[in-house]
Scaffold this motif. Structure first.
Motif, mmCIF file in Angstrom:
data_model
loop_
_atom_site.group_PDB
_atom_site.id
_atom_site.type_symbol
_atom_site.label_atom_id
_atom_site.label_comp_id
_atom_site.label_asym_id
_atom_site.label_seq_id
_atom_site.Cartn_x
_atom_site.Cartn_y
_atom_site.Cartn_z
ATOM 1 N N SER A 170 5.147 1.876 -1.792
ATOM 2 C CA SER A 170 4.846 0.557 -2.340
ATOM 3 C C SER A 170 4.564 0.645 -3.835
ATOM 4 C CB SER A 170 3.672 -0.075 -1.607
ATOM 5 O OG SER A 170 2.511 0.698 -1.768
ATOM 6 N N SER A 171 4.013 1.765 -4.276
ATOM 7 C CA SER A 171 3.810 1.948 -5.713
ATOM 8 C C SER A 171 5.145 1.962 -6.435
ATOM 9 C CB SER A 171 3.073 3.260 -5.991
ATOM 10 O OG SER A 171 1.756 3.183 -5.514
ATOM 11 N N ARG A 172 6.127 2.593 -5.827
ATOM 12 C CA ARG A 172 7.468 2.614 -6.422
ATOM 13 C C ARG A 172 8.068 1.211 -6.451
ATOM 14 N NH1 ARG A 172 9.531 7.095 -2.863
ATOM 15 N NH2 ARG A 172 7.932 8.614 -3.282
ATOM 16 N N ASP A 201 -0.197 -5.378 -10.010
ATOM 17 C CA ASP A 201 -1.438 -5.297 -9.235
ATOM 18 C C ASP A 201 -2.614 -5.930 -9.979
ATOM 19 O OD1 ASP A 201 -2.899 -4.732 -6.928
ATOM 20 O OD2 ASP A 201 -3.495 -2.744 -7.642
ATOM 21 N N ARG A 252 6.365 -1.597 -6.654
ATOM 22 C CA ARG A 252 5.662 -2.303 -7.733
ATOM 23 C C ARG A 252 6.223 -1.909 -9.101
ATOM 24 N NH1 ARG A 252 0.847 -4.978 -6.368
ATOM 25 N NH2 ARG A 252 -0.124 -4.202 -4.471
ATOM 26 N N HIS A 299 0.842 -1.190 0.000
ATOM 27 C CA HIS A 299 0.000 0.000 0.000
ATOM 28 C C HIS A 299 0.877 1.240 0.000
ATOM 29 C CE1 HIS A 299 -3.557 -2.389 0.843
ATOM 30 N NE2 HIS A 299 -2.930 -2.957 1.844
ATOM 31 N N GLU A 353 2.470 5.187 -1.421
ATOM 32 C CA GLU A 353 3.326 5.696 -2.496
ATOM 33 C C GLU A 353 4.630 4.922 -2.617
ATOM 34 O OE1 GLU A 353 5.731 9.725 -3.600
ATOM 35 O OE2 GLU A 353 3.802 9.946 -2.591
#
Length: 147
Positions: A8-10, A133, A12, A4, A6
């Motif tokens: 974690s977005s990086r 995702d 991913r 979860h 920001e």
């Protein structure tokens, strides 16, 4: 593994990019220096020419790797991840054949080494799904359609 936020977005995005580079590298090796090793993974019972399978799978890997490196917006990103995961499932019989048919390749010169390798294929499937995702997008789309 739940990701979860920001940072974690990086993670991913980095995982997706690295998987894309790995697939492109593997695909290129199918067409060049590792072609003979990849031939050892084509099951003896498979009805197509072994060299054709190696070359075609190399082209598919390059294409999938490029798609991972070019597709960053959902839901297409999740679709690419699902296709990559499906590809890893489809090629799994080749890894099993290498074990069952006792074929040496890639330094896997014993049944024990070939068996250990089998454990990593599900990890690749999970990597493709988590990095893009894909499962999360699918769940969210299902929640919208059922509400």
């Amino acid at each position: 593994m739940v990701i979860h936020g920001e940072s974690s977005s990086r993670v991913r995005l980095a995982a997706q990019a690295f998987l894309g580079v790995m697939l492109m590298s593997a695909g290129t090796s199918h067409l060049t220096f590792a072609r003979e090793d990849f031939r050892a993974q084509v099951p003896s019972w498979f009805p197509l020419d072994t060299d054709f399978v190696v070359l075609a799978s190399g082209v598919v890997e390059i294409t999938l790797g490029a798609a991972l490196l070019r597709t960053w917006k959902q839901p297409r990103r999740a679709l690419v991840g699902a296709i990559v995961a499906a590809f890893f499932v489809v090629i799994f019989p080749g890894n099993i054949a290498q074990l069952v048919e006792h074929r040496d390749a890639f330094g896997l010169d014993s049944d024990a080494k070939r068996a250990v390798r089998l454990v990593f294929q599900p990890a690749l499937v999970a990597w493709a799904l988590l990095a893009t995702d894909a499962a999360g997008v699918w769940r969210r789309s299902r929640a919208v359609t059922t509400s």
